[in-house]
Design a protein around this motif. Structure first.
Motif, PDB file in Angstrom:
ATOM      1  N   THR A   1     -14.824 -31.130  -8.153  1.00  0.00           N
ATOM      2  CA  THR A   1     -15.534 -31.778  -7.044  1.00  0.00           C
ATOM      3  C   THR A   1     -16.694 -30.934  -6.506  1.00  0.00           C
ATOM      4  N   THR A   2     -17.019 -29.868  -7.208  1.00  0.00           N
ATOM      5  CA  THR A   2     -18.089 -28.973  -6.776  1.00  0.00           C
ATOM      6  C   THR A   2     -19.108 -28.858  -7.905  1.00  0.00           C
ATOM      7  N   ALA A   3     -20.376 -28.921  -7.562  1.00  0.00           N
ATOM      8  CA  ALA A   3     -21.427 -28.759  -8.570  1.00  0.00           C
ATOM      9  C   ALA A   3     -21.362 -27.351  -9.155  1.00  0.00           C
ATOM     10  N   ALA A   4     -21.604 -27.243 -10.438  1.00  0.00           N
ATOM     11  CA  ALA A   4     -21.531 -25.947 -11.127  1.00  0.00           C
ATOM     12  C   ALA A   4     -22.476 -24.919 -10.514  1.00  0.00           C
ATOM     13  N   ASP A   5     -23.612 -25.370 -10.008  1.00  0.00           N
ATOM     14  CA  ASP A   5     -24.572 -24.423  -9.435  1.00  0.00           C
ATOM     15  C   ASP A   5     -24.441 -24.280  -7.917  1.00  0.00           C
ATOM     16  N   ALA A   6     -23.342 -24.791  -7.358  1.00  0.00           N
ATOM     17  CA  ALA A   6     -23.120 -24.670  -5.912  1.00  0.00           C
ATOM     18  C   ALA A   6     -22.939 -23.199  -5.535  1.00  0.00           C
ATOM     19  N   PRO A   7     -23.558 -22.786  -4.423  1.00  0.00           N
ATOM     20  CA  PRO A   7     -23.395 -21.403  -3.986  1.00  0.00           C
ATOM     21  C   PRO A   7     -21.970 -21.164  -3.467  1.00  0.00           C
ATOM     22  N   LEU A   8     -21.577 -19.916  -3.470  1.00  0.00           N
ATOM     23  CA  LEU A   8     -20.245 -19.544  -2.999  1.00  0.00           C
ATOM     24  C   LEU A   8     -20.204 -19.577  -1.474  1.00  0.00           C
ATOM     25  N   ALA A   9     -19.055 -19.948  -0.934  1.00  0.00           N
ATOM     26  CA  ALA A   9     -18.902 -20.052   0.520  1.00  0.00           C
ATOM     27  C   ALA A   9     -18.644 -18.706   1.182  1.00  0.00           C
ATOM     28  N   TRP A  10     -18.069 -17.761   0.447  1.00  0.00           N
ATOM     29  CA  TRP A  10     -17.678 -16.467   1.022  1.00  0.00           C
ATOM     30  C   TRP A  10     -17.733 -15.419  -0.068  1.00  0.00           C
TER      31      TRP A  10
ATOM     32  N   VAL B   1     -16.068 -19.634 -12.411  1.00  0.00           N
ATOM     33  CA  VAL B   1     -15.244 -20.219 -13.471  1.00  0.00           C
ATOM     34  C   VAL B   1     -15.314 -19.351 -14.723  1.00  0.00           C
ATOM     35  N   LEU B   2     -16.500 -18.907 -15.091  1.00  0.00           N
ATOM     36  CA  LEU B   2     -16.626 -18.037 -16.268  1.00  0.00           C
ATOM     37  C   LEU B   2     -15.864 -16.729 -16.068  1.00  0.00           C
ATOM     38  N   HIS B   3     -15.927 -16.178 -14.870  1.00  0.00           N
ATOM     39  CA  HIS B   3     -15.178 -14.960 -14.557  1.00  0.00           C
ATOM     40  C   HIS B   3     -13.675 -15.205 -14.697  1.00  0.00           C
ATOM     41  N   VAL B   4     -13.190 -16.316 -14.155  1.00  0.00           N
ATOM     42  CA  VAL B   4     -11.754 -16.617 -14.203  1.00  0.00           C
ATOM     43  C   VAL B   4     -11.305 -16.900 -15.639  1.00  0.00           C
ATOM     44  N   ILE B   5     -12.121 -17.587 -16.421  1.00  0.00           N
ATOM     45  CA  ILE B   5     -11.787 -17.794 -17.833  1.00  0.00           C
ATOM     46  C   ILE B   5     -11.619 -16.435 -18.527  1.00  0.00           C
ATOM     47  N   THR B   6     -12.557 -15.536 -18.290  1.00  0.00           N
ATOM     48  CA  THR B   6     -12.510 -14.216 -18.910  1.00  0.00           C
ATOM     49  C   THR B   6     -11.277 -13.436 -18.479  1.00  0.00           C
ATOM     50  N   GLU B   7     -11.014 -13.414 -17.181  1.00  0.00           N
ATOM     51  CA  GLU B   7      -9.859 -12.661 -16.676  1.00  0.00           C
ATOM     52  C   GLU B   7      -8.552 -13.265 -17.176  1.00  0.00           C
ATOM     53  N   THR B   8      -8.458 -14.583 -17.181  1.00  0.00           N
ATOM     54  CA  THR B   8      -7.238 -15.232 -17.653  1.00  0.00           C
ATOM     55  C   THR B   8      -7.033 -14.965 -19.139  1.00  0.00           C
TER      56      THR B   8
ATOM     57  N   ALA C   1     -16.430 -29.062 -19.844  1.00  0.00           N
ATOM     58  CA  ALA C   1     -16.300 -28.031 -20.883  1.00  0.00           C
ATOM     59  C   ALA C   1     -15.675 -26.760 -20.303  1.00  0.00           C
ATOM     60  N   LEU C   2     -16.145 -26.336 -19.133  1.00  0.00           N
ATOM     61  CA  LEU C   2     -15.574 -25.150 -18.497  1.00  0.00           C
ATOM     62  C   LEU C   2     -14.091 -25.340 -18.199  1.00  0.00           C
ATOM     63  N   LEU C   3     -13.749 -26.509 -17.668  1.00  0.00           N
ATOM     64  CA  LEU C   3     -12.343 -26.798 -17.384  1.00  0.00           C
ATOM     65  C   LEU C   3     -11.503 -26.796 -18.655  1.00  0.00           C
ATOM     66  N   SER C   4     -12.049 -27.315 -19.731  1.00  0.00           N
ATOM     67  CA  SER C   4     -11.320 -27.337 -20.993  1.00  0.00           C
ATOM     68  C   SER C   4     -10.974 -25.923 -21.456  1.00  0.00           C
ATOM     69  N   PHE C   5     -11.936 -25.002 -21.386  1.00  0.00           N
ATOM     70  CA  PHE C   5     -11.679 -23.618 -21.779  1.00  0.00           C
ATOM     71  C   PHE C   5     -10.682 -22.953 -20.828  1.00  0.00           C
ATOM     72  N   LEU C   6     -10.811 -23.206 -19.533  1.00  0.00           N
ATOM     73  CA  LEU C   6      -9.884 -22.636 -18.564  1.00  0.00           C
ATOM     74  C   LEU C   6      -8.478 -23.174 -18.785  1.00  0.00           C
ATOM     75  N   HIS C   7      -8.356 -24.467 -19.017  1.00  0.00           N
ATOM     76  CA  HIS C   7      -7.040 -25.058 -19.292  1.00  0.00           C
ATOM     77  C   HIS C   7      -6.400 -24.421 -20.513  1.00  0.00           C
ATOM     78  N   GLY C   8      -7.200 -24.167 -21.543  1.00  0.00           N
ATOM     79  CA  GLY C   8      -6.671 -23.540 -22.750  1.00  0.00           C
ATOM     80  C   GLY C   8      -6.090 -22.164 -22.468  1.00  0.00           C
ATOM     81  N   GLN C   9      -6.765 -21.386 -21.652  1.00  0.00           N
ATOM     82  CA  GLN C   9      -6.259 -20.049 -21.324  1.00  0.00           C
ATOM     83  C   GLN C   9      -4.999 -20.131 -20.460  1.00  0.00           C
ATOM     84  N   ARG C  10      -4.986 -21.061 -19.517  1.00  0.00           N
ATOM     85  CA  ARG C  10      -3.778 -21.222 -18.688  1.00  0.00           C
ATOM     86  C   ARG C  10      -2.589 -21.658 -19.539  1.00  0.00           C
TER      87      ARG C  10
END
Length: 168
Positions: free
Chosen positions: A111-120, A138-145, A11-20
């Motif tokens: 390939t990453t779990a949605a609740d995976a912590p950030l690496a940096w 992902v939510l941040h990038v959807i919003t910014e895009t 679902a997140l990817l679908s929304f991001l794809h739409g904005q891209r």
């Protein structure tokens, strides 16, 4: 073994794809001069905004923050100001690089779990973390895009009158 993305991730990817798609679609048909013509008082142009989305959004958030790619983190700032596109850079290069970074980000997301912590986390830019998981990024990038897609809508209408979608 590859694990299929969860329904949430799809679902997140679908929304991001739409904005891209919106970002690239609103620019479709603009000639190279129009892509470089600033139309707002701040002076940015459409190519510069796409380069910003490529370097400061897709590459930064997914390759640096989510994955922690050392080479990307080390090179931050090496490209100069993402909002500046030199006259020697072809429009197609900018658009292709955006597509390539988006595809790379899709691989990370898929390939990453949605609740995976950030690496940096870029403390030097943002202080204490306000995003904590892939989902947050992902939510941040959807919003910014989406925000920048709206900027491109305004720019396109000022350039030649075309509008992406108007509901009457």
């Amino acid at each position: 073994m590859t694990i299929a993305p969860s329904p949430e991730t799809r679902a997140l990817l679908s929304f991001l794809h739409g904005q891209r798609r919106h970002v690239l679609g609103i620019l479709d048909g603009l000639d190279p001069d129009a892509l470089r013509r600033p139309v707002l008082p701040s002076g940015w142009n459409c190519l510069a905004l796409v380069q910003h989305l490529t370097l400061d959004v897709e590459r930064f958030w997914f390759r640096a923050v989510v994955v922690g790619e050392g080479e990307v983190i080390k090179s931050l700032g090496d490209d100069g100001d993402a909002w500046e596109v030199g006259p020697e850079v072809q429009a197609g290069e900018i658009l292709d690089r955006y597509r390539a970074e988006a595809a790379h980000a899709d691989t990370v997301i898929g390939t990453t779990a949605a609740d995976a912590p950030l690496a940096w986390w870029p403390h030097h830019l943002f202080g204490e973390p306000h995003l904590h998981t892939l989902r947050d990024v992902v939510l941040h990038v959807i919003t910014e895009t989406a925000c920048h897609a709206g900027h491109l809508d305004a720019a396109r209408e000022l350039l030649d009158g075309r509008r992406w979608m108007v509901l009457t």
